[in-house]
Design a protein around this motif. Structure first.
Motif, PDB file in Angstrom:
ATOM      1  N   ARG A  87      18.721 -36.616  23.354  1.00 19.98           N
ATOM      2  CA  ARG A  87      19.478 -36.171  22.190  1.00 19.98           C
ATOM      3  C   ARG A  87      20.147 -37.327  21.490  1.00 19.98           C
ATOM      4  O   ARG A  87      20.208 -37.374  20.252  1.00 19.98           O
ATOM      5  N   SER A  88      20.688 -38.307  22.267  1.00 18.81           N
ATOM      6  CA  SER A  88      21.373 -39.414  21.571  1.00 18.81           C
ATOM      7  C   SER A  88      20.388 -40.420  21.019  1.00 18.81           C
ATOM      8  O   SER A  88      20.568 -40.921  19.926  1.00 18.81           O
TER       9      SER A  88
ATOM     10  N   ASP B 210      24.908 -26.669  19.549  1.00 14.31           N
ATOM     11  CA  ASP B 210      23.906 -27.181  18.622  1.00 14.31           C
ATOM     12  C   ASP B 210      22.863 -27.968  19.415  1.00 14.31           C
ATOM     13  O   ASP B 210      23.190 -28.778  20.267  1.00 14.31           O
ATOM     14  N   GLU B 211      21.593 -27.707  19.112  1.00 17.52           N
ATOM     15  CA  GLU B 211      20.585 -28.293  19.988  1.00 17.52           C
ATOM     16  C   GLU B 211      20.223 -29.731  19.653  1.00 17.52           C
ATOM     17  O   GLU B 211      19.489 -30.369  20.380  1.00 17.52           O
ATOM     18  N   ASN B 212      20.719 -30.237  18.562  1.00 19.78           N
ATOM     19  CA  ASN B 212      20.298 -31.591  18.208  1.00 19.78           C
ATOM     20  C   ASN B 212      21.247 -32.689  18.634  1.00 19.78           C
ATOM     21  O   ASN B 212      20.926 -33.859  18.535  1.00 19.78           O
ATOM     22  N   ARG B 213      22.438 -32.285  19.056  1.00 23.21           N
ATOM     23  CA  ARG B 213      23.412 -33.300  19.428  1.00 23.21           C
ATOM     24  C   ARG B 213      23.627 -33.272  20.924  1.00 23.21           C
ATOM     25  O   ARG B 213      23.480 -32.237  21.557  1.00 23.21           O
ATOM     26  N   PRO B 214      23.988 -34.430  21.477  1.00 22.00           N
ATOM     27  CA  PRO B 214      24.216 -34.456  22.926  1.00 22.00           C
ATOM     28  C   PRO B 214      25.187 -33.356  23.346  1.00 22.00           C
ATOM     29  O   PRO B 214      26.198 -33.120  22.696  1.00 22.00           O
ATOM     30  N   ILE B 215      24.845 -32.715  24.436  1.00 24.47           N
ATOM     31  CA  ILE B 215      25.643 -31.581  24.893  1.00 24.47           C
ATOM     32  C   ILE B 215      27.054 -32.003  25.279  1.00 24.47           C
ATOM     33  O   ILE B 215      28.029 -31.331  24.941  1.00 24.47           O
ATOM     34  N   TYR B 216      27.169 -33.149  25.961  1.00 27.20           N
ATOM     35  CA  TYR B 216      28.491 -33.512  26.477  1.00 27.20           C
ATOM     36  C   TYR B 216      29.488 -33.732  25.347  1.00 27.20           C
ATOM     37  O   TYR B 216      30.670 -33.406  25.473  1.00 27.20           O
TER      38      TYR B 216
ATOM     39  N   GLU C  13      17.346 -25.559  28.065  1.00 25.01           N
ATOM     40  CA  GLU C  13      17.705 -26.946  27.812  1.00 25.01           C
ATOM     41  C   GLU C  13      19.137 -27.308  28.212  1.00 25.01           C
ATOM     42  O   GLU C  13      19.377 -28.362  28.783  1.00 25.01           O
ATOM     43  N   ASN C  14      20.072 -26.419  27.915  1.00 21.17           N
ATOM     44  CA  ASN C  14      21.467 -26.750  28.202  1.00 21.17           C
ATOM     45  C   ASN C  14      21.766 -26.868  29.676  1.00 21.17           C
ATOM     46  O   ASN C  14      22.796 -27.406  30.071  1.00 21.17           O
TER      47      ASN C  14
ATOM     48  N   VAL D  55      18.420 -35.291  29.429  1.00 19.28           N
ATOM     49  CA  VAL D  55      18.541 -34.533  28.180  1.00 19.28           C
ATOM     50  C   VAL D  55      19.448 -35.255  27.193  1.00 19.28           C
ATOM     51  O   VAL D  55      19.153 -35.371  26.004  1.00 19.28           O
ATOM     52  N   ASP D  56      20.556 -35.811  27.680  1.00 18.86           N
ATOM     53  CA  ASP D  56      21.488 -36.512  26.802  1.00 18.86           C
ATOM     54  C   ASP D  56      20.854 -37.748  26.186  1.00 18.86           C
ATOM     55  O   ASP D  56      21.078 -38.063  25.016  1.00 18.86           O
TER      56      ASP D  56
ATOM     57  N   GLY E 248      17.942 -38.153  18.649  1.00 22.66           N
ATOM     58  CA  GLY E 248      18.634 -37.285  17.707  1.00 22.66           C
ATOM     59  C   GLY E 248      18.034 -35.902  17.558  1.00 22.66           C
ATOM     60  O   GLY E 248      18.212 -35.237  16.543  1.00 22.66           O
ATOM     61  N   LYS E 249      17.282 -35.467  18.541  1.00 21.63           N
ATOM     62  CA  LYS E 249      16.754 -34.120  18.430  1.00 21.63           C
ATOM     63  C   LYS E 249      16.806 -33.428  19.788  1.00 21.63           C
ATOM     64  O   LYS E 249      16.994 -34.071  20.811  1.00 21.63           O
ATOM     65  N   SER E 250      16.619 -32.138  19.779  1.00 18.47           N
ATOM     66  CA  SER E 250      16.654 -31.410  21.038  1.00 18.47           C
ATOM     67  C   SER E 250      15.365 -31.659  21.813  1.00 18.47           C
ATOM     68  O   SER E 250      14.368 -32.128  21.249  1.00 18.47           O
ATOM     69  N   VAL E 251      15.422 -31.335  23.073  1.00 17.21           N
ATOM     70  CA  VAL E 251      14.239 -31.495  23.912  1.00 17.21           C
ATOM     71  C   VAL E 251      13.127 -30.593  23.391  1.00 17.21           C
ATOM     72  O   VAL E 251      11.951 -30.972  23.366  1.00 17.21           O
TER      73      VAL E 251
END
Lengths: 125, 265, 233
Positions: free
Chosen positions: C216-217, A6-12, C192-193, C212-213, C220-223
């Motif tokens: 997102r944190s 999911d692209e909106n949540r932190p990947i880790y 992005e990942n 990136v983290d 609350g949205k993707s790059v």
């Protein structure tokens, strides 16, 4: 194939969830050796640093432990795993109940819906 | 590293230049065949064909010389300033090394071109048969040369050899400088390079003649402005050689500066 | 943490007072995969070309692993430009030898294996290959170098999804803790990942430098979503 993220949540966080799921579902057995951070990152299609972070968090939680030169291993504490499985199930159930409420169902109607759905699934097989 | 760069530069130039010069050699062989067989000069008809051949030969030689210069220029442009420049400029070499390699490879091929053309002309137009046609022996030629100018044909040839070598290097450097300057233009870079080239060569020639006038090396008082060839081995010759060296050095320094500090790919 | 790339006050001005980059400051450390993001004309390619000595700066300094631009910095950088930069009359195996001749850190076996995996005929002349295959050859040659800083200018731009996956996998498997990969692109969602850190470049200025983290944190949205916000037309 890269993992579906999911692209909106932190990947880790999502990586942690996926690994937890794999542990709980039995893909990894207690005491199994995990692939290296690089290999797992490659499989997931993510940055190795991010995978590293996920692993470190899981180590902190005690689900994984690192043996100095041999790599990372799943915990042998089966109780911990069972606990985790229950917790994850509870999360899914809570979300499900919330979804049903949004559809307008009362909480008492839910068990019947479940048995119907389960029977229907069986008769379809 | 210079050696490696030189190897690749020569390979790149030789691809086409070897073919061109193979033809020069072939033409020279054919030409000297004609000029050595005076029996062929007998009939009017065959004379016509032979004259046509020599005409074609002269044109061909000129084209070969011109195309050598052109190919060297194009190769320099492509490897330094076209998309290939991204590879050339990011090799772990100093700009001076890369540039020196191109100067050496370009000069070497120009020199080969010069020698081959000179030799082919010698073989075709100054072969024993031709000389006897002109009722002149080699000995007579050298003797009258010595008498007229005060130095031997051999000395003259040596001087021409040195002057040509330096001239070749200087010439290649001027080509490179023109291309580097042309790159400074925002549009019509190639046209700019050509214009700059003609500008530089004209200016340097004029300057050279201009400098020779007050020193008496270049006489403007007679009907035709001319060089007094008796002084060629002494003052005039030395001047010409030094002048070529100076123009070469200046071109080198300017080109390298432009390459190092003023190149936008 | 080593300062792999240190840029201070970097400015590039073109005639007519057009500033492609204006007083840019940036430091990159080793061990990161960094995305250089921005719309066309934001200065990404200008920045990349300056670091690779393919443009000259109006002002500012660039240090690569502590060295100014020169043979050492060029040995440390593996650069993949956004165009066909190889001599098209050369054959693929000639190019392998060429790279090996000039770069100490070129791994010819690795390149050979990658080309074989991609099914590329090593005897072929570059000009006979399709555009996509040429791009793959260039990528293979660049990624077969054991460099400290990889700079890839739009590596996934005009490429099909399968090739895109291959390229990203190659980048990931090349990952080393001391090396850094700088990828410039405008296709953010696909990449992005894989990124640790992103840099947003807007009209020659660095407007964001974040992991990136963190994005997102904190947001609350993707790059990708943040990018659309920051750069909306």
């Amino acid at each position: 194939m890269p993992w579906d993220l999911d692209e909106n949540r932190p990947i880790y966080l999502q990586l942690m969830e996926r690994i937890e799921q794999d542990i709980v579902s039995g893909k990894y057995n207690p005491g199994d050796k995990l692939p290296s951070v690089r290999d797992l990152a490659l499989e997931a299609g993510v940055n190795p640093n991010t995978m590293q972070k996920a692993m470190s968090e899981l180590e902190r939680d005690g689900l994984i432990h690192a043996k100095r030169t041999s790599g990372r291993f799943i915990t042998e504490d089966e109780n911990m795993i069972k606990e985790l499985k229950r917790e994850l199930a509870q999360e899914h159930i809570r979300a499900f109940i919330e979804n049903m409420r949004q559809l307008g169902f009362d909480i008492n109607e839910i068990p019947e819906l479940i048995t119907d759905a389960a029977k229907g699934g069986q008769s379809n097989e | 590293m210079l050696g490696k760069q030189f190897k690749y530069d020569m390979r790149s130039l030789s691809r086409i230049l070897l073919i061109v010069h193979a033809f020069v050699v072939v033409m020279a062989i054919i030409g000297s065949f004609f000029s050595n067989n005076s029996a062929l000069f007998q009939s009017k008809e065959s004379n016509m064909w032979i004259i046509l051949f020599f005409l074609f030969y002269v044109i061909f030689i000129s084209v070969a010389a011109f195309s050598t210069q052109l190919i060297i220029a194009v190769d320099f442009y492509k490897s330094m300033f076209s998309n290939q420049g991204y590879l050339t400029r990011t090799l772990p070499l100093k700009h001076s090394t890369t540039f020196l390699s191109k100067v050496l490879s370009g000069s070497l091929w120009c020199f080969i071109d010069l020698i081959l053309i000179f030799l082919s002309i010698m073989f075709v137009f100054f072969s024993p048969a031709m000389l006897s046609e002109m009722s002149v022996t080699y000995q007579e030629l050298t003797d009258s040369f010595q008498k007229e100018l005060g130095y031997s044909l051999t000395t003259f040839i040596i001087f021409i050899g040195i002057y040509s070598t330096i001239g070749v290097i200087s010439g290649v450097l001027m080509i490179y400088l023109s291309i580097a300057v042309g790159q400074l233009f925002t549009s019509h870079k190639i046209l700019g390079s050509v214009a700059v080239y003609f500008g530089i060569t004209t200016l340097t020639s004029l300057l050279s003649s201009g400098l020779m006038i007050p020193t008496g090396m270049f006489s403007v008082t007679s009907n035709v402005p001319s060089i007094d060839y008796r002084f060629l081995i002494n003052s005039t010759g030395i001047f010409l050689v030094m002048y070529s060296v100076v123009t070469g050095v200046v071109s080198y320094i300017l080109s390298l500066y432009l390459i190092k500090k003023k190149t936008d790919l | 943490m080593n300062e792999l790339l240190k840029i201070e006050g970097l400015t590039k001005r073109y005639s007519g007072n057009l500033f492609a980059l204006n007083d840019l400051h940036l430091t990159l450390n080793g061990g990161e995969i960094v995305g250089l993001l921005g719309p066309n004309g934001s200065g990404k390619t200008t920045l990349i070309k300056l670091v690779n000595d393919c443009l000259y700066p109006t002002a500012g300094t660039i240090l690569v692993n502590g060295n100014p631009l020169g043979p050492e910095s060029k040995e440390d950088i593996a650069y993949l430009p956004d165009c066909t930069f190889l001599n098209e009359s050369m054959r693929v195996n000639n190019l392998l030898n060429y790279y090996q001749d000039f770069y100490n850190n070129f791994d010819k076996d690795k390149a050979w294996n990658m080309l074989r995996d991609l099914g590329i005929n090593q005897n072929a002349r570059m000009k006979t290959l399709s555009k996509g295959t040429k791009e793959k050859v260039q990528l293979v040659l660049t990624m077969s170098r054991n460099a400290k800083l990889y700079i890839l200018d739009e590596p996934i731009g005009g490429v099909d999804p399968a090739a895109r996956d291959y390229i990203l996998r190659t980048i990931l498997s090349n990952y080393s803790e001391d090396a850094t990969v700088l990828i410039s692109t405008h296709l953010i969602a696909d990449i992005e990942n894989v990124l640790d850190r992103v840099l947003f470049l807007k009209q020659g200025q660095l407007v964001l430098n974040s992991t990136v983290d963190e994005i997102r944190s904190e947001k609350g949205k993707s790059v990708d979503a943040l990018f659309r916000e920051v750069f909306q037309c």
